[in-house]
Design an enzyme around this catalytic site. Sequence first.
Site, PDB file in Angstrom:
ATOM      1  N   ALA A  97      84.825  20.027  31.925  1.00  0.00           N
ATOM      2  CA  ALA A  97      85.301  19.101  30.888  1.00  0.00           C
ATOM      3  C   ALA A  97      86.970  19.054  30.866  1.00  0.00           C
ATOM      4  O   ALA A  97      87.484  20.164  31.358  1.00  0.00           O
ATOM      5  CB  ALA A  97      84.802  19.446  29.583  1.00  0.00           C
ATOM      6  N   GLY A 156      81.773  22.274  32.501  1.00  0.00           N
ATOM      7  CA  GLY A 156      80.994  21.008  32.517  1.00  0.00           C
ATOM      8  C   GLY A 156      80.565  20.746  33.981  1.00  0.00           C
ATOM      9  O   GLY A 156      79.549  19.902  34.102  1.00  0.00           O
ATOM     10  N   GLU A 160      84.168  29.110  29.918  1.00  0.00           N
ATOM     11  CA  GLU A 160      84.587  28.466  28.736  1.00  0.00           C
ATOM     12  C   GLU A 160      85.044  29.478  27.840  1.00  0.00           C
ATOM     13  O   GLU A 160      86.015  29.297  26.865  1.00  0.00           O
ATOM     14  CB  GLU A 160      83.330  27.694  28.049  1.00  0.00           C
TER      15      GLU A 160
HETATM   16  C1  HXC Z   1      91.704  19.244  32.764  1.00  0.00           C
HETATM   17  C2  HXC Z   1      92.271  20.421  34.835  1.00  0.00           C
HETATM   18  C3  HXC Z   1      91.136  21.055  34.583  1.00  0.00           C
HETATM   19  C4  HXC Z   1      90.238  20.692  33.389  1.00  0.00           C
HETATM   20  C5  HXC Z   1      92.024  21.659  36.524  1.00  0.00           C
HETATM   21  N1  HXC Z   1      92.737  20.680  35.984  1.00  0.00           N
HETATM   22  N2  HXC Z   1      90.727  21.966  35.735  1.00  0.00           N
HETATM   23  N3  HXC Z   1      92.558  19.495  33.785  1.00  0.00           N
HETATM   24  N4  HXC Z   1      90.660  19.749  32.515  1.00  0.00           N
HETATM   25  N5  HXC Z   1      88.923  21.527  33.224  1.00  0.00           N
HETATM   26  C6  HXC Z   1      93.998  20.195  36.367  1.00  0.00           C
HETATM   27  C7  HXC Z   1      95.145  20.935  36.320  1.00  0.00           C
HETATM   28  O1  HXC Z   1      95.722  21.256  34.919  1.00  0.00           O
HETATM   29  C8  HXC Z   1      96.129  20.624  37.452  1.00  0.00           C
HETATM   30  O2  HXC Z   1      96.710  19.563  36.841  1.00  0.00           O
HETATM   31  C9  HXC Z   1      95.269  20.083  38.357  1.00  0.00           C
HETATM   32  O3  HXC Z   1      94.156  19.907  37.916  1.00  0.00           O
HETATM   33  C10 HXC Z   1      95.113  21.108  39.539  1.00  0.00           C
HETATM   34  O4  HXC Z   1      94.586  22.312  39.066  1.00  0.00           O
HETATM   35  P1  HXC Z   1      95.163  23.917  39.159  1.00  0.00           P
HETATM   36  O5  HXC Z   1      94.949  24.802  38.282  1.00  0.00           O
HETATM   37  O6  HXC Z   1      96.694  23.607  39.657  1.00  0.00           O
HETATM   38  O7  HXC Z   1      94.438  23.995  40.667  1.00  0.00           O
HETATM   39  P2  HXC Z   1      94.247  25.769  41.024  1.00  0.00           P
HETATM   40  O8  HXC Z   1      95.464  26.509  40.912  1.00  0.00           O
HETATM   41  O9  HXC Z   1      93.780  25.448  42.574  1.00  0.00           O
HETATM   42  O10 HXC Z   1      93.183  26.269  40.123  1.00  0.00           O
HETATM   43  C11 HXC Z   1      91.852  25.571  40.093  1.00  0.00           C
HETATM   44  C12 HXC Z   1      90.981  26.025  38.763  1.00  0.00           C
HETATM   45  C13 HXC Z   1      91.822  26.028  37.900  1.00  0.00           C
HETATM   46  C14 HXC Z   1      90.564  27.563  39.315  1.00  0.00           C
HETATM   47  C15 HXC Z   1      89.499  25.394  38.970  1.00  0.00           C
HETATM   48  O11 HXC Z   1      92.176  24.484  37.735  1.00  0.00           O
HETATM   49  C16 HXC Z   1      91.112  26.064  36.427  1.00  0.00           C
HETATM   50  O12 HXC Z   1      90.712  27.334  36.059  1.00  0.00           O
HETATM   51  N6  HXC Z   1      90.440  25.004  35.876  1.00  0.00           N
HETATM   52  C17 HXC Z   1      90.017  25.044  34.669  1.00  0.00           C
HETATM   53  C18 HXC Z   1      88.522  25.662  34.637  1.00  0.00           C
HETATM   54  C19 HXC Z   1      87.631  25.800  33.433  1.00  0.00           C
HETATM   55  O13 HXC Z   1      88.113  26.307  32.452  1.00  0.00           O
HETATM   56  N7  HXC Z   1      86.720  24.636  33.004  1.00  0.00           N
HETATM   57  C20 HXC Z   1      85.956  24.697  31.822  1.00  0.00           C
HETATM   58  C21 HXC Z   1      86.465  23.625  31.112  1.00  0.00           C
HETATM   59  S1  HXC Z   1      85.468  23.634  29.431  1.00  0.00           S
HETATM   60  P3  HXC Z   1      98.336  19.511  36.789  1.00  0.00           P
HETATM   61  O14 HXC Z   1      98.743  18.028  36.047  1.00  0.00           O
HETATM   62  O15 HXC Z   1      98.877  20.706  35.912  1.00  0.00           O
HETATM   63  O16 HXC Z   1      98.838  19.441  38.172  1.00  0.00           O
HETATM   64  C22 HXC Z   1      84.430  22.880  29.774  1.00  0.00           C
HETATM   65  C23 HXC Z   1      82.923  22.709  28.806  1.00  0.00           C
HETATM   66  C24 HXC Z   1      83.694  22.748  27.305  1.00  0.00           C
HETATM   67  O17 HXC Z   1      83.939  22.467  30.711  1.00  0.00           O
HETATM   68  C25 HXC Z   1      82.250  22.712  26.349  1.00  0.00           C
HETATM   69  C26 HXC Z   1      82.679  23.249  25.246  1.00  0.00           C
HETATM   70  C27 HXC Z   1      83.056  22.476  24.285  1.00  0.00           C
END
Ligand code: HXC
Length: 258
Positions: A65, A109, A132
Amino acid sequence: MAYETILVEQRDAVTLVTLNRPQALNALNSQVLRDLGEVFAAYDADPSQRCLVLTGSEKAFAAGADIKEMVEKDSADFFLEDFFSGWQSKVVATRKPWIAAVAGFALGGGCELAMMADFILAADTAKFGQPEIKLGVAPGMGGSQRLTRAVGKAKAMEMCLTGRMMGAEEAESAGLVARIVPAADLLEDALKTAATIAGMPPMAAMVNKEMVNLAFETGLAQGILTERRLFQILTATEDKKEGMEAFVAKRPGVWKGR
Ligand code: HXC
């Protein structure tokens, strides 16, 4: 119809949907989710379409998400908007088959969306996770339930509590994905698999899907009884007559979809 955050293409009877927010690793913001809800409802209602493939990019199916959208919201916002609800019921209510073709990250998500599919085909680069907890929350789109049903309590609990990712091989041996495909072949394989399904008698495809999903909702005796009744109903279709006559005559069946 054109969408802002996803690409939609019809290839004969197969709808290909590609998540298209590369700058955010296909993070699922409200717009993507609204678009997905509409596309799935349209797919289900279109008799010319018989299977759907949902995919992302080489690097990410979807990295979760959209955290940047959620960061400013408080609990009342999530509750009052019933965040994650409307679109999801449309995706899950889809009666026709669909496949998630996953390469790269399927996190939070993204993993939950893939698990809504009838099955997942994974590239050898696929990485699944429910991270999460690291954000101070927990899965909110069915991850704790679907992951546990798919891989069992031990792995689901470890993944939810540590946020670690599971690679494609582990995901296959744990039962999360149907098959692993070399990354370069993922889309072609998924489209071919979808075309195979699209070539089946459509009512039988819908009923087979319903039957397998029933195993997650009922006890064994009720599930087996319902399966038998659905089987008996299918025997009244024109496609059953055609399928069996075609087999006996050693020719391919031609489906009417009824
Ligand atoms: C918003 C995101 C994002 C996310 C990545 N990006 N994941 N933006 N929401 N979930 C964006 C980054 O901010 C970055 O933007 C660009 O995508 C590239 O990501 P990087 O982090 O620079 O890439 P990398 O170093 O290769 O790392 C990849 C990754 C990491 C390991 C996947 O991005 C990451 O850990 N993302 C979050 C994963 C996560 O926590 N997902 C769960 C979300 S909560 P910029 O603009 O900085 O270049 C969920 C459910 C919630 O899904 C339900 C409860 C309410």
